[in-house]
Design a protein around this motif. Structure first.
Motif, PDB file in Angstrom:
ATOM      1  N   GLY A   1       0.811  -1.210   0.000  1.00 18.00           N
ATOM      2  CA  GLY A   1       0.000   0.000   0.000  1.00 18.00           C
ATOM      3  C   GLY A   1       0.844   1.260   0.000  1.00 18.00           C
ATOM      4  N   MET A   2       0.493   2.198   0.879  1.00 19.59           N
ATOM      5  CA  MET A   2       1.192   3.476   0.937  1.00 19.59           C
ATOM      6  C   MET A   2       2.654   3.303   1.304  1.00 19.59           C
ATOM      7  SD  MET A   2      -0.688   6.004   0.007  1.00 19.59           S
ATOM      8  CE  MET A   2       0.216   7.399   0.660  1.00 19.59           C
TER       9      MET A   2
ATOM     10  N   PHE B   1       7.948  17.274   1.316  1.00 13.78           N
ATOM     11  CA  PHE B   1       6.518  17.423   1.035  1.00 13.78           C
ATOM     12  C   PHE B   1       5.861  16.061   0.840  1.00 13.78           C
ATOM     13  CE2 PHE B   1       3.104  17.828  -2.137  1.00 13.78           C
ATOM     14  CZ  PHE B   1       2.240  18.671  -1.451  1.00 13.78           C
ATOM     15  N   ALA B   2       6.545  15.157   0.126  1.00 18.03           N
ATOM     16  CA  ALA B   2       5.989  13.819  -0.104  1.00 18.03           C
ATOM     17  C   ALA B   2       5.855  13.052   1.207  1.00 18.03           C
ATOM     18  CB  ALA B   2       6.871  13.053  -1.082  1.00 18.03           C
ATOM     19  N   ILE B   3       6.850  13.180   2.082  1.00 19.16           N
ATOM     20  CA  ILE B   3       6.781  12.485   3.373  1.00 19.16           C
ATOM     21  C   ILE B   3       5.598  12.989   4.193  1.00 19.16           C
ATOM     22  CG2 ILE B   3       7.960  12.191   5.585  1.00 19.16           C
ATOM     23  CD1 ILE B   3      10.593  12.180   4.035  1.00 19.16           C
ATOM     24  N   VAL B   4       5.440  14.306   4.238  1.00 15.81           N
ATOM     25  CA  VAL B   4       4.307  14.878   4.976  1.00 15.81           C
ATOM     26  C   VAL B   4       2.988  14.412   4.368  1.00 15.81           C
ATOM     27  CG1 VAL B   4       3.141  17.032   5.579  1.00 15.81           C
ATOM     28  CG2 VAL B   4       5.633  16.872   5.736  1.00 15.81           C
TER      29      VAL B   4
ATOM     30  N   LEU C   1      -2.495   8.634   8.147  1.00 10.95           N
ATOM     31  CA  LEU C   1      -3.286   8.921   9.345  1.00 10.95           C
ATOM     32  C   LEU C   1      -4.775   8.950   9.026  1.00 10.95           C
ATOM     33  CD1 LEU C   1      -1.107  11.687  11.057  1.00 10.95           C
ATOM     34  CD2 LEU C   1      -1.377   9.305  11.762  1.00 10.95           C
ATOM     35  N   VAL C   2      -5.123   9.559   7.900  1.00 18.80           N
ATOM     36  CA  VAL C   2      -6.534   9.585   7.493  1.00 18.80           C
ATOM     37  C   VAL C   2      -7.036   8.172   7.238  1.00 18.80           C
ATOM     38  CG1 VAL C   2      -8.134  10.357   5.704  1.00 18.80           C
ATOM     39  CG2 VAL C   2      -6.383  11.913   6.557  1.00 18.80           C
ATOM     40  N   GLY C   3      -6.219   7.362   6.557  1.00 18.92           N
ATOM     41  CA  GLY C   3      -6.615   5.984   6.295  1.00 18.92           C
ATOM     42  C   GLY C   3      -6.766   5.175   7.566  1.00 18.92           C
ATOM     43  N   ALA C   4      -5.885   5.397   8.546  1.00 20.06           N
ATOM     44  CA  ALA C   4      -5.972   4.657   9.804  1.00 20.06           C
ATOM     45  C   ALA C   4      -7.221   5.040  10.593  1.00 20.06           C
ATOM     46  CB  ALA C   4      -4.718   4.915  10.640  1.00 20.06           C
ATOM     47  N   VAL C   5      -7.639   6.285  10.491  1.00 19.36           N
ATOM     48  CA  VAL C   5      -8.819   6.740  11.231  1.00 19.36           C
ATOM     49  C   VAL C   5     -10.099   6.162  10.648  1.00 19.36           C
ATOM     50  CG1 VAL C   5     -10.214   8.768  11.795  1.00 19.36           C
ATOM     51  CG2 VAL C   5      -7.729   8.843  12.067  1.00 19.36           C
TER      52      VAL C   5
ATOM     53  N   ARG D   1      -6.586   2.018   0.831  1.00 22.63           N
ATOM     54  CA  ARG D   1      -7.447   2.662  -0.151  1.00 22.63           C
ATOM     55  C   ARG D   1      -7.754   4.098   0.251  1.00 22.63           C
ATOM     56  NH1 ARG D   1     -12.796  -0.425  -1.938  1.00 22.63           N
ATOM     57  NH2 ARG D   1     -11.143  -1.826  -2.672  1.00 22.63           N
ATOM     58  N   ILE D   2      -8.129   4.290   1.516  1.00 23.59           N
ATOM     59  CA  ILE D   2      -8.429   5.647   1.982  1.00 23.59           C
ATOM     60  C   ILE D   2      -7.185   6.521   1.920  1.00 23.59           C
ATOM     61  CG2 ILE D   2      -9.197   7.015   3.945  1.00 23.59           C
ATOM     62  CD1 ILE D   2     -11.409   5.449   2.623  1.00 23.59           C
ATOM     63  N   ALA D   3      -6.030   5.941   2.254  1.00 21.92           N
ATOM     64  CA  ALA D   3      -4.790   6.717   2.225  1.00 21.92           C
ATOM     65  C   ALA D   3      -4.462   7.167   0.807  1.00 21.92           C
ATOM     66  CB  ALA D   3      -3.645   5.893   2.802  1.00 21.92           C
ATOM     67  N   LEU D   4      -4.663   6.284  -0.169  1.00 17.94           N
ATOM     68  CA  LEU D   4      -4.412   6.666  -1.556  1.00 17.94           C
ATOM     69  C   LEU D   4      -5.358   7.780  -1.998  1.00 17.94           C
ATOM     70  CD1 LEU D   4      -3.812   3.186  -3.236  1.00 17.94           C
ATOM     71  CD2 LEU D   4      -2.126   4.987  -2.863  1.00 17.94           C
ATOM     72  N   ILE D   5      -6.626   7.654  -1.621  1.00 20.61           N
ATOM     73  CA  ILE D   5      -7.593   8.697  -1.983  1.00 20.61           C
ATOM     74  C   ILE D   5      -7.233  10.013  -1.305  1.00 20.61           C
ATOM     75  CG2 ILE D   5     -10.007   9.390  -1.804  1.00 20.61           C
ATOM     76  CD1 ILE D   5     -10.751   6.429  -2.012  1.00 20.61           C
ATOM     77  N   ALA D   6      -6.887   9.937  -0.018  1.00 18.28           N
ATOM     78  CA  ALA D   6      -6.526  11.151   0.712  1.00 18.28           C
ATOM     79  C   ALA D   6      -5.267  11.784   0.139  1.00 18.28           C
ATOM     80  CB  ALA D   6      -6.331  10.831   2.197  1.00 18.28           C
ATOM     81  N   GLY D   7      -4.279  10.945  -0.201  1.00 16.65           N
ATOM     82  CA  GLY D   7      -3.056  11.476  -0.795  1.00 16.65           C
ATOM     83  C   GLY D   7      -3.320  12.160  -2.119  1.00 16.65           C
ATOM     84  N   GLY D   8      -4.158  11.531  -2.953  1.00  9.98           N
ATOM     85  CA  GLY D   8      -4.509  12.153  -4.226  1.00  9.98           C
ATOM     86  C   GLY D   8      -5.255  13.460  -4.039  1.00  9.98           C
ATOM     87  N   ALA D   9      -6.151  13.491  -3.040  1.00 13.20           N
ATOM     88  CA  ALA D   9      -6.918  14.715  -2.785  1.00 13.20           C
ATOM     89  C   ALA D   9      -6.011  15.845  -2.293  1.00 13.20           C
ATOM     90  CB  ALA D   9      -8.015  14.431  -1.761  1.00 13.20           C
ATOM     91  N   LEU D  10      -5.077  15.529  -1.404  1.00 17.41           N
ATOM     92  CA  LEU D  10      -4.166  16.555  -0.898  1.00 17.41           C
ATOM     93  C   LEU D  10      -3.257  17.089  -2.003  1.00 17.41           C
ATOM     94  CD1 LEU D  10      -3.173  14.975   2.540  1.00 17.41           C
ATOM     95  CD2 LEU D  10      -4.607  16.983   2.170  1.00 17.41           C
ATOM     96  N   TYR D  11      -2.779  16.188  -2.842  1.00 16.41           N
ATOM     97  CA  TYR D  11      -1.924  16.634  -3.947  1.00 16.41           C
ATOM     98  C   TYR D  11      -2.720  17.482  -4.940  1.00 16.41           C
ATOM     99  CZ  TYR D  11       1.295  16.477  -7.892  1.00 16.41           C
ATOM    100  OH  TYR D  11       2.119  16.825  -8.927  1.00 16.41           O
ATOM    101  N   ALA D  12      -3.962  17.053  -5.216  1.00 19.53           N
ATOM    102  CA  ALA D  12      -4.815  17.836  -6.114  1.00 19.53           C
ATOM    103  C   ALA D  12      -5.087  19.223  -5.530  1.00 19.53           C
ATOM    104  CB  ALA D  12      -6.126  17.096  -6.364  1.00 19.53           C
ATOM    105  N   ALA D  13      -5.267  19.288  -4.208  1.00 18.92           N
ATOM    106  CA  ALA D  13      -5.482  20.589  -3.566  1.00 18.92           C
ATOM    107  C   ALA D  13      -4.251  21.473  -3.695  1.00 18.92           C
ATOM    108  CB  ALA D  13      -5.841  20.385  -2.093  1.00 18.92           C
ATOM    109  N   PHE D  14      -3.071  20.871  -3.584  1.00 19.33           N
ATOM    110  CA  PHE D  14      -1.831  21.639  -3.731  1.00 19.33           C
ATOM    111  C   PHE D  14      -1.715  22.216  -5.141  1.00 19.33           C
ATOM    112  CE2 PHE D  14       2.679  21.906  -4.838  1.00 19.33           C
ATOM    113  CZ  PHE D  14       3.165  22.689  -3.799  1.00 19.33           C
ATOM    114  N   ILE D  15      -1.992  21.396  -6.155  1.00 23.42           N
ATOM    115  CA  ILE D  15      -1.928  21.864  -7.541  1.00 23.42           C
ATOM    116  C   ILE D  15      -3.011  22.909  -7.800  1.00 23.42           C
ATOM    117  CG2 ILE D  15      -2.102  21.172  -9.950  1.00 23.42           C
ATOM    118  CD1 ILE D  15       0.452  20.264  -8.571  1.00 23.42           C
ATOM    119  N   ALA D  16      -4.220  22.657  -7.257  1.00 23.31           N
ATOM    120  CA  ALA D  16      -5.315  23.609  -7.452  1.00 23.31           C
ATOM    121  C   ALA D  16      -4.975  24.965  -6.846  1.00 23.31           C
ATOM    122  CB  ALA D  16      -6.600  23.056  -6.840  1.00 23.31           C
ATOM    123  N   GLY D  17      -4.306  24.962  -5.700  1.00 17.38           N
ATOM    124  CA  GLY D  17      -3.903  26.224  -5.091  1.00 17.38           C
ATOM    125  C   GLY D  17      -2.923  26.990  -5.957  1.00 17.38           C
ATOM    126  N   ALA D  18      -1.972  26.267  -6.566  1.00 19.69           N
ATOM    127  CA  ALA D  18      -1.009  26.927  -7.453  1.00 19.69           C
ATOM    128  C   ALA D  18      -1.705  27.522  -8.675  1.00 19.69           C
ATOM    129  CB  ALA D  18       0.062  25.926  -7.882  1.00 19.69           C
TER     130      ALA D  18
END
Length: 467
Positions: free
Chosen positions: A70-71, A172-175, A182-186, A192-209
């Motif tokens: 997984g992650m 940045f990748a480690i964070v 952590l989101v996946g563990a909760v 699966r949740i970790a992958l979705i959360a990671g993709g969402a956080l990265y998408a948010a970073f790109i969207a902010g730029a």
């Protein structure tokens, strides 16, 4: 006579005066005189050390990637790819820098030896047209020294900038991975949740730029027509504050912006981006090159398909070496078996086995073997037996007698069994294994077949016993 501490610190050993700034620090001119020495020192120390890093990273990656899923698997691979690519890229850049500085030193030596530079009138072997052309192209030796010095300084600065950028990407990748885990563990279903959360956080970073660039355009258009831009300006300022925390601009900004503003801005960004992407590609090629026999398409006769239906050295423990570290195949001791039993080791690979085991082994609690004692051993064997089919010369071999095994020499866990060879004729026999026999032809969980021919030679054992 007493001297201040600043005066003493700024006075060199040779007694020459050193310009001092009003703040008491050594002036830029003095530092610039020594920068070439510092560049050579740093480049020389790093270039040879960096070329040894990929090998160590590869060994660490091979030793750990098998145990990750997984992650964790993605994190280990990302760290290896980034580290390897950056090491090769930086080592090459610093090596080129040393070469340019060597060229620069040679030019300075020539300038000191021959102050007049090129004596064009003495080049009688050339015609006037050729001399004028070369004179216009090469220029004065002093200009060549300036060009080499400028190029070396720019290359050194870009190398350091790339190292800082890749270090920032790594942090940045480690964070991102930690937050996703952590989101996946909760929420459960960690991977699966970790992958979705990671993709969402990265998408948010790109969207902010992208949002910052859009805000800049909106502000410019509104101010051009005399309209208020307070709203977009507040949004942009807030995004800038957030990205100031995420991206260490105080560290990277001075180098990046100086180079970008003094060189061709667009070309700099293109080269800057290509180097970063290229560093990651180099790491990926290292992985591919380590798992394949050759990246060059030169084998038109003895093809990979032919070898797959012939013999692969990675199946025989006596033939394996460090180049087979990524080939985690079922193994037997040798291609010649003289004993009465054939030892077969079937490696357990969590990345592949765990998803399939969750589907085929309902007795696993949430996909995990939580049994204790002999029950844990039996459950592991029963589950992996559903993943594998083993046969010799077309006769299926049950896996009931296999046991779980940990092999520190291979860095693997798996099943081991001793298949009796009594009653079999001396000569060649074909051991065949199939993983996920009902799987598709493509994908991570595809059907995988392994063919391990061996030669049964009981005469050798009998002769040894007689002797």
């Amino acid at each position: 006579m007493q001297h201040s501490e600043t005066d003493a610190a700024s006075r060199p050993v040779d007694g020459t005066a050193v310009p001092v700034t009003p703040t008491g620090r050594i002036s830029f001119e003095r530092l610039r005189e020594r920068s070439d020495e510092l560049e050579l020192l740093v480049s020389g120390l790093l270039v040879f050390g960096l070329f040894t890093v990929p090998g160590r990273l590869f060994d660490a990656w091979v030793a750990n990637t098998l145990h990750a899923e997984g992650m964790a698997e993605y994190a280990v691979w990302f760290g290896f790819a980034i580290g390897t690519g950056v090491s090769y890229a930086l080592a090459t850049a610093f090596l080129v820098h040393i070469a340019i500085r060597g060229y620069w030193i040679g030019l300075i030596g020539l300038k000191a030896t021959f102050p007049g530079g090129v004596q064009w009138t003495r080049l009688t072997s050339m015609g006037p047209v050729s001399r004028e052309h070369l004179r216009a192209r090469t220029g004065d030796i002093g200009e060549a020294i300036e060009r080499a010095d400028r190029l070396a300084s720019i290359l050194f600065a870009m190398s350091i900038l790339m190292a800082l950028t890749m270090a920032g990407i790594g942090v940045f990748a480690i964070v991102l991975i930690v937050l996703s885990s952590l989101v996946g563990a909760v929420f459960g279903m960690a991977d699966r949740i970790a992958l979705i959360a990671g993709g969402a956080l990265y998408a948010a970073f790109i969207a902010g730029a992208v949002a910052m660039a859009v805000c800049e355009k909106i502000i410019a258009r509104r101010e051009a027509i005399g309209r208020s831009s307070e709203g977009p300006r507040r949004v942009l300022q807030q995004l800038l504050r957030i990205y100031a925390v995420l991206v260490p601009q105080r560290l990277i900004g001075p180098m990046q912006l100086t180079l970008q503003s003094n060189l061709n801005g667009r070309l700099f960004l293109v080269v800057y981006g290509l180097v970063i992407v290229g560093a990651m590609v180099i790491g990926g090629l290292q992985v591919v090159n380590s798992s394949r026999f050759s990246l060059l398409p030169g084998y038109d006769v003895v093809t990979s398909e032919a070898v797959d239906h012939g013999m692969l050295g990675a199946h025989y423990e006596s033939m394996r070496d460090e180049h087979d570290a990524l080939l985690r195949y079922p193994m037997i001791p040798s291609d010649r078996i003289a004993e009465t039993h054939l030892r077969l080791f079937i490696p357990h690979q969590p990345q592949r086995d765990n998803p399939l085991a969750r589907r085929l082994c309902p007795e696993l609690a949430a996909g995990r073997n939580t049994a204790e004692g002999d029950a844990a051993s039996r459950l592991a064997v029963d589950c992996l037996a559903r993943l594998w089919t083993v046969s010799i010369d077309g006769t299926q071999i049950p896996l009931d007698g296999f046991v779980p095994m940990e092999r520190r020499d291979l860095g693997m866990r798996g099943l081991v069994g001793y298949i009796p060879l009594d009653g079999r004729q001396p000569g060649r026999h074909n051991l065949a294994l199939v993983w996920n026999a009902e799987g598709e032809s493509k994908g991570k969980l595809r059907r995988r077949e392994y063919r391990i021919p061996f030669w049964f030679t009981p005469q050798i054992a009998e002769r040894v016993q007689r002797d």
